[in-house]
Design an enzyme around this catalytic site. Structure first.
Site, PDB file in Angstrom:
ATOM      1  N   THR A  19      -9.775  12.341   3.945  1.00 33.46           N
ATOM      2  CA  THR A  19      -9.503  12.123   2.525  1.00 33.46           C
ATOM      3  C   THR A  19     -10.733  11.564   1.819  1.00 33.46           C
ATOM      4  OG1 THR A  19      -7.249  11.515   3.203  1.00 33.46           O
ATOM      5  CG2 THR A  19      -7.839  11.107   0.914  1.00 33.46           C
ATOM      6  N   ARG A  23     -14.655   8.876   8.788  1.00 32.02           N
ATOM      7  CA  ARG A  23     -14.283   7.496   9.094  1.00 32.02           C
ATOM      8  C   ARG A  23     -13.889   7.404  10.553  1.00 32.02           C
ATOM      9  NH1 ARG A  23     -10.655   4.937   4.367  1.00 32.02           N
ATOM     10  NH2 ARG A  23     -12.330   5.677   3.032  1.00 32.02           N
ATOM     11  N   SER A 114     -13.969   1.738   3.499  1.00 35.06           N
ATOM     12  CA  SER A 114     -13.083   1.255   2.447  1.00 35.06           C
ATOM     13  C   SER A 114     -12.248   0.051   2.875  1.00 35.06           C
ATOM     14  CB  SER A 114     -12.203   2.420   1.986  1.00 35.06           C
ATOM     15  OG  SER A 114     -11.507   2.054   0.851  1.00 35.06           O
ATOM     16  N   HIS A 115     -10.929   0.225   2.865  1.00 31.54           N
ATOM     17  CA  HIS A 115     -10.016  -0.891   3.132  1.00 31.54           C
ATOM     18  C   HIS A 115      -9.773  -1.092   4.621  1.00 31.54           C
ATOM     19  CE1 HIS A 115      -8.085   2.936   2.824  1.00 31.54           C
ATOM     20  NE2 HIS A 115      -7.173   2.489   3.654  1.00 31.54           N
ATOM     21  N   LYS A 127     -19.826   8.595   3.558  1.00 33.45           N
ATOM     22  CA  LYS A 127     -19.271   9.461   2.535  1.00 33.45           C
ATOM     23  C   LYS A 127     -20.423  10.058   1.746  1.00 33.45           C
ATOM     24  CE  LYS A 127     -16.969   7.652  -0.911  1.00 33.45           C
ATOM     25  NZ  LYS A 127     -16.024   7.491  -1.998  1.00 33.45           N
ATOM     26  N   ASP A 279     -10.800  -3.982  -2.632  1.00 30.71           N
ATOM     27  CA  ASP A 279     -10.906  -3.656  -1.207  1.00 30.71           C
ATOM     28  C   ASP A 279     -12.346  -3.708  -0.711  1.00 30.71           C
ATOM     29  OD1 ASP A 279     -11.837  -1.379  -2.495  1.00 30.71           O
ATOM     30  OD2 ASP A 279     -11.110  -0.034  -0.937  1.00 30.71           O
ATOM     31  N   ASP A 281     -14.854  -1.648  -0.238  1.00 30.59           N
ATOM     32  CA  ASP A 281     -15.965  -1.032  -0.966  1.00 30.59           C
ATOM     33  C   ASP A 281     -15.797  -1.107  -2.478  1.00 30.59           C
ATOM     34  OD1 ASP A 281     -13.812   0.742  -0.792  1.00 30.59           O
ATOM     35  OD2 ASP A 281     -15.083   2.497  -1.039  1.00 30.59           O
ATOM     36  N   ASP A 283     -13.420  -0.088  -4.643  1.00 30.83           N
ATOM     37  CA  ASP A 283     -12.839   0.924  -5.532  1.00 30.83           C
ATOM     38  C   ASP A 283     -11.337   0.747  -5.751  1.00 30.83           C
ATOM     39  OD1 ASP A 283     -12.164   1.748  -3.004  1.00 30.83           O
ATOM     40  OD2 ASP A 283     -12.998   3.768  -3.178  1.00 30.83           O
ATOM     41  N   ARG A 284     -10.711  -0.156  -4.996  1.00 31.23           N
ATOM     42  CA  ARG A 284      -9.265  -0.380  -5.201  1.00 31.23           C
ATOM     43  C   ARG A 284      -9.007  -1.666  -5.963  1.00 31.23           C
ATOM     44  NH1 ARG A 284      -5.705   1.643  -0.157  1.00 31.23           N
ATOM     45  NH2 ARG A 284      -6.855   3.560   0.223  1.00 31.23           N
ATOM     46  N   THR A 346      -3.833  14.140  -3.013  1.00 29.13           N
ATOM     47  CA  THR A 346      -4.337  12.802  -2.719  1.00 29.13           C
ATOM     48  C   THR A 346      -5.851  12.815  -2.483  1.00 29.13           C
ATOM     49  OG1 THR A 346      -2.249  12.086  -1.780  1.00 29.13           O
ATOM     50  CG2 THR A 346      -4.219  10.944  -1.010  1.00 29.13           C
ATOM     51  N   GLU A 365      -4.184   6.671  -8.539  1.00 24.93           N
ATOM     52  CA  GLU A 365      -3.376   6.949  -7.360  1.00 24.93           C
ATOM     53  C   GLU A 365      -2.492   5.746  -7.067  1.00 24.93           C
ATOM     54  OE1 GLU A 365      -5.281   9.551  -4.219  1.00 24.93           O
ATOM     55  OE2 GLU A 365      -6.905   8.157  -4.634  1.00 24.93           O
ATOM     56  N   GLU A 366      -1.384   6.026  -6.370  1.00 19.40           N
ATOM     57  CA  GLU A 366      -0.463   4.941  -6.003  1.00 19.40           C
ATOM     58  C   GLU A 366      -1.099   3.959  -5.032  1.00 19.40           C
ATOM     59  OE1 GLU A 366       0.368   4.890  -2.615  1.00 19.40           O
ATOM     60  OE2 GLU A 366      -0.826   6.724  -2.440  1.00 19.40           O
ATOM     61  N   SER A 367      -2.176   4.380  -4.372  1.00 21.58           N
ATOM     62  CA  SER A 367      -2.807   3.581  -3.324  1.00 21.58           C
ATOM     63  C   SER A 367      -3.801   2.574  -3.911  1.00 21.58           C
ATOM     64  CB  SER A 367      -3.508   4.517  -2.350  1.00 21.58           C
ATOM     65  OG  SER A 367      -4.389   5.390  -3.047  1.00 21.58           O
ATOM     66  N   LYS A 378     -12.820   5.895  -8.106  1.00 25.57           N
ATOM     67  CA  LYS A 378     -11.942   4.864  -8.607  1.00 25.57           C
ATOM     68  C   LYS A 378     -12.728   3.558  -8.636  1.00 25.57           C
ATOM     69  CE  LYS A 378      -9.633   4.365  -4.095  1.00 25.57           C
ATOM     70  NZ  LYS A 378      -9.892   5.570  -3.300  1.00 25.57           N
ATOM     71  N   ARG A 498       3.030   8.696   5.874  1.00 23.59           N
ATOM     72  CA  ARG A 498       3.363   7.970   4.650  1.00 23.59           C
ATOM     73  C   ARG A 498       4.595   8.595   4.011  1.00 23.59           C
ATOM     74  NH1 ARG A 498      -1.121   4.993   4.577  1.00 23.59           N
ATOM     75  NH2 ARG A 498      -3.210   5.909   4.482  1.00 23.59           N
TER      76      ARG A 498
HETATM   77  C1  VG1 Z   1      -5.718   6.885   1.334  1.00 22.51           C
HETATM   78  C2  VG1 Z   1      -4.914   6.880   0.049  1.00 22.51           C
HETATM   79  C3  VG1 Z   1      -5.581   7.783  -0.978  1.00 22.51           C
HETATM   80  C4  VG1 Z   1      -7.025   7.316  -1.198  1.00 22.51           C
HETATM   81  C5  VG1 Z   1      -7.760   7.264   0.120  1.00 22.51           C
HETATM   82  C6  VG1 Z   1      -9.159   6.691  -0.006  1.00 22.51           C
HETATM   83  O1  VG1 Z   1      -5.770   8.189   1.871  1.00 22.51           O
HETATM   84  O2  VG1 Z   1      -3.596   7.289   0.284  1.00 22.51           O
HETATM   85  O3  VG1 Z   1      -4.830   7.747  -2.162  1.00 22.51           O
HETATM   86  O4  VG1 Z   1      -7.695   8.185  -2.073  1.00 22.51           O
HETATM   87  O5  VG1 Z   1      -7.050   6.450   1.046  1.00 22.51           O
HETATM   88  O6  VG1 Z   1      -9.144   5.407  -0.541  1.00 22.51           O
HETATM   89  P1  VG1 Z   1      -4.807   8.687   3.048  1.00 22.51           P
HETATM   90  O7  VG1 Z   1      -5.225  10.078   3.367  1.00 22.51           O
HETATM   91  O8  VG1 Z   1      -4.964   7.725   4.180  1.00 22.51           O
HETATM   92  O9  VG1 Z   1      -3.405   8.602   2.505  1.00 22.51           O
HETATM   93  V1  VG1 Z   1     -10.396   4.320  -0.175  1.00 22.51           V
HETATM   94  O10 VG1 Z   1     -10.228   2.993  -1.083  1.00 22.51           O
HETATM   95  O11 VG1 Z   1     -10.519   4.599   1.354  1.00 22.51           O
HETATM   96  O12 VG1 Z   1     -11.858   5.099  -0.618  1.00 22.51           O
HETATM   97 CO    CO Z   2     -11.955   1.844  -1.048  1.00 27.26          CO
END
Ligand code: VG1
Ligand code: CO
Length: 545
Positions: A19, A23, A114-115, A127, A279, A281, A283-284, A346, A365-367, A378, A498
């Site tokens: 996504t 990673r 990221s998170h 990335k 988070d 990096d 972006d959240r 997503t 996004e909901e995340s 984001k 999910r």
């Molecule tokens: C998750 C979230 C998605 C988001 C992605 C990257 O992906 O659901 O909405 O864009 O993380 O976010 P997945 O495929 O695990 O559902 V981040 O803050 O990692 O750049």
């Molecule tokens: Co992130």
């Protein structure tokens, strides 16, 4: 004079970006040539890179500093003329996106998982972002993967590590390395979008207190500069502000589970008026009022409905977009404003073409991801500042703003249930069986709800025409309710399933209910259809957000 070395290598079969980039566990990246192979695959995907500028930085997690030095030497051996790198190799994801844009760079490499947790036992990630500042689209990431599977050699300059602790220009063979302050440009951009005078006045009033939890991740220095220095929030407003390679042992994911200390502070006696977190990096974002949690889907809808009150968006929104699993609260605002609302798969990469074409201004996004056309990622701190600007204009509590929004538009009760660390085969089989059962679902009644439609979400990008299939199973119960199931594309251990649950409630008398209770019949209905508990061997989800 430094010389270029061509190193023979063996391809790895598992370098398919998910996504959001490639990673993996740190120890996977530590395998011989693992990082080098993937970076060379990125470079090889773009023969036209020669003479261009590359932006480079990461979230500071374990292995960031070493990887930055390797990538600098590889960039110098692969024809880049200049690399713009954040001081000490640090850049938040949105700041990197901004730098790519303002420098007219060819692209950028962001080192982040990221998170996901960091440290030697945690995760690492790479990335690639393209020239618009946004994540490489799927066609590009698939090309990189194809190249990685055939890769036989990589090119690297023989040179010493560069000192990246101070802004300025350095030479690396034929290439210039420009070390920049990671915060300055980004903070200037925020000043242009938001009403800093008004926000400063809010802090000066003495009637307002805020707590921002940087979770020992990349946003600490950004938040301190913007909130405490430029906006005059009292020192200590930013907590956990020192970035650490292992994020202090925490899980830098701003949600109710992983940002527990902040959530507790916001529920305690003498709680601040406004709480927020970002988070790994940057972006959240998570938005909290006093004893009140704003779901990311609601946050996006509230920002869209109030955008005209904020200078950077006062001229109105061209359109909006949300990822498919994100609640439909945004759609109601768009309908009211008479603007388009796009539904994308997503992942932020799907917003890029809509933003570039000027079709949308805000998206999310909901995340816990929200953003706009100011960058192509984001942006956590941006969302927090947007809320702060709103609070400064409306001078109402967060909770009052959201409740008023629900009264006007109705409430979309929403939850995401994550089943983590699953055995990948049964998880995939469950979705496969469900996919096969989709045609038989419409008309079925379950838990007082009737299935109106069920499909596997597919998307055709209206700008590029690119097609993406199998992006999540949707089970719709008319306007009233919806369930979505998909597998995560960011995990590094086993599979994560999910389940996204949404139920619409127009009646204001029923806006004060517990989301878990409201959504329980829907969860049970999905379980009856898909057999989650029985087939996954789990009584309940691992994380509910
Ligand atoms: C998750 C979230 C998605 C988001 C992605 C990257 O992906 O659901 O909405 O864009 O993380 O976010 P997945 O495929 O695990 O559902 V981040 O803050 O990692 O750049
Ligand atoms: Co992130």
């Amino acid at each position: 004079m430094a010389s270029v070395r061509t190193v023979a290598t063996t391809p790895y079969p598992d370098q398919r970006p998910g996504t959001s980039g490639l990673r993996k566990r740190v120890r996977v990246f530590l395998q011989p040539n693992y990082l080098e192979n993937f970076v060379q695959a990125i470079f090889d995907a773009f023969p036209e890179r020669r003479g261009g500028t590359l932006v480079l930085g990461g979230d500071g997690r374990h292995h960031n500093a070493e990887a930055i030095q390797v990538i600098l030497r590889m960039a110098a051996a692969n024809g880049f003329e200049r690399v713009v790198v954040g001081r000490d190799g640090i850049l938040s994801t949105p700041a990197a996106s901004h730098l790519i844009r303002v420098r007219g760079a060819f692209g950028g490499i962001i080192l982040s998982a990221s998170h996901n947790p960091g440290g030697p036992e945690g995760d690492f990630g790479v990335k690639y972002n393209v020239g618009n500042g946004g994540p490489a689209p799927e066609a590009v990431t698939e090309r990189i993967w194809a190249i990685s599977r055939e890769l036989r050699e990589y090119r690297i300059l023989e040179a010493e590590d560069l000192p990246l602790g101070r802004p300025g220009e350095l030479r690396l063979g034929p290439m210039t390395v420009e070390v920049v302050d990671p915060v300055a440009d980004y903070a200037d951009l925020m000043e242009r979008l938001f009403d800093f005078d008004r926000m400063r006045a809010l802090f000066d009033s003495g009637l307002f207190r805020m707590r921002y939890d940087a979770m020992h991740a990349v946003t600490g220095p950004y938040a301190r500069e913007i909130l405490e220095r430029r906006l005059g929030a009292p020192p200590g407003t930013v907590v956990n502000g020192e970035p650490l390679p292992d994020f202090g042992g925490g899980h830098p994911d701003p949600n109710l589970v992983h940002a527990r200390a902040l959530v507790e502070a916001m529920h305690g006696r003498d709680a601040p008026d406004f709480g927020a977190a970002s988070d790994g990096d940057g972006d959240r974002n998570m938005i909290l009022g006093r004893r009140f949690f704003v779901t990311p889907s609601d946050s996006l809808a509230v920002l869209a409905a109030n955008a005209h009150r904020v200078p950077g968006y006062a001229r109105g929104l061209a359109g909006v977009a949300r990822s498919m699993p994100t609640s439909r609260a945004l759609d109601r605002v768009a309908a009211r404003l008479g603007i388009d609302c796009y539904e994308t798969p997503t992942g932020w990469k799907f917003f890029g073409s809509l933003l570039d074409a000027g079709r949308i201004t805000l998206c999310g996004e909901e995340s816990f991801g929200t953003g706009s056309d100011h960058v192509r990622e984001k942006d956590g701190l941006w969302a927090v500042l947007f809320w702060l600007n709103l609070l400064a204009v409306r001078r109402e509590p967060v909770e009052a703003i959201v409740r008023a929004h629900w009264r006007e538009h109705g409430r979309h009760y929403y939850q995401r249930h994550d089943y983590e660390g699953l055995d990948p085969d049964p998880a995939a089989a469950l979705l496969e069986d469900l996919r096969r059962a989709l045609p038989s679902l419409p008309g079925r009644r379950l838990g007082g709800l009737e299935v109106s439609a069920a499909d596997d979400f597919a998307y055709t990008d209206p700008v590029s025409g690119e097609r993406s299939e199998r992006q999540g199973i949707r089970i719709l119960f008319g306007e009233e309710a919806r369930a979505v199931l998909r597998l995560s594309g960011t995990g590094t251990a086993g599979a994560t399933l999910r389940l996204y649950l949404e139920r619409y409630e127009p009646d204001p008398a029923r806006h004060g209910l517990d989301p878990g209770e409201v959504l329980a019949p829907l969860a049970a209905a999905v379980d009856a259809i898909a057999g989650l508990r029985a087939r996954l061997g789990r009584e309940r989800p691992d994380v509910v957000t």
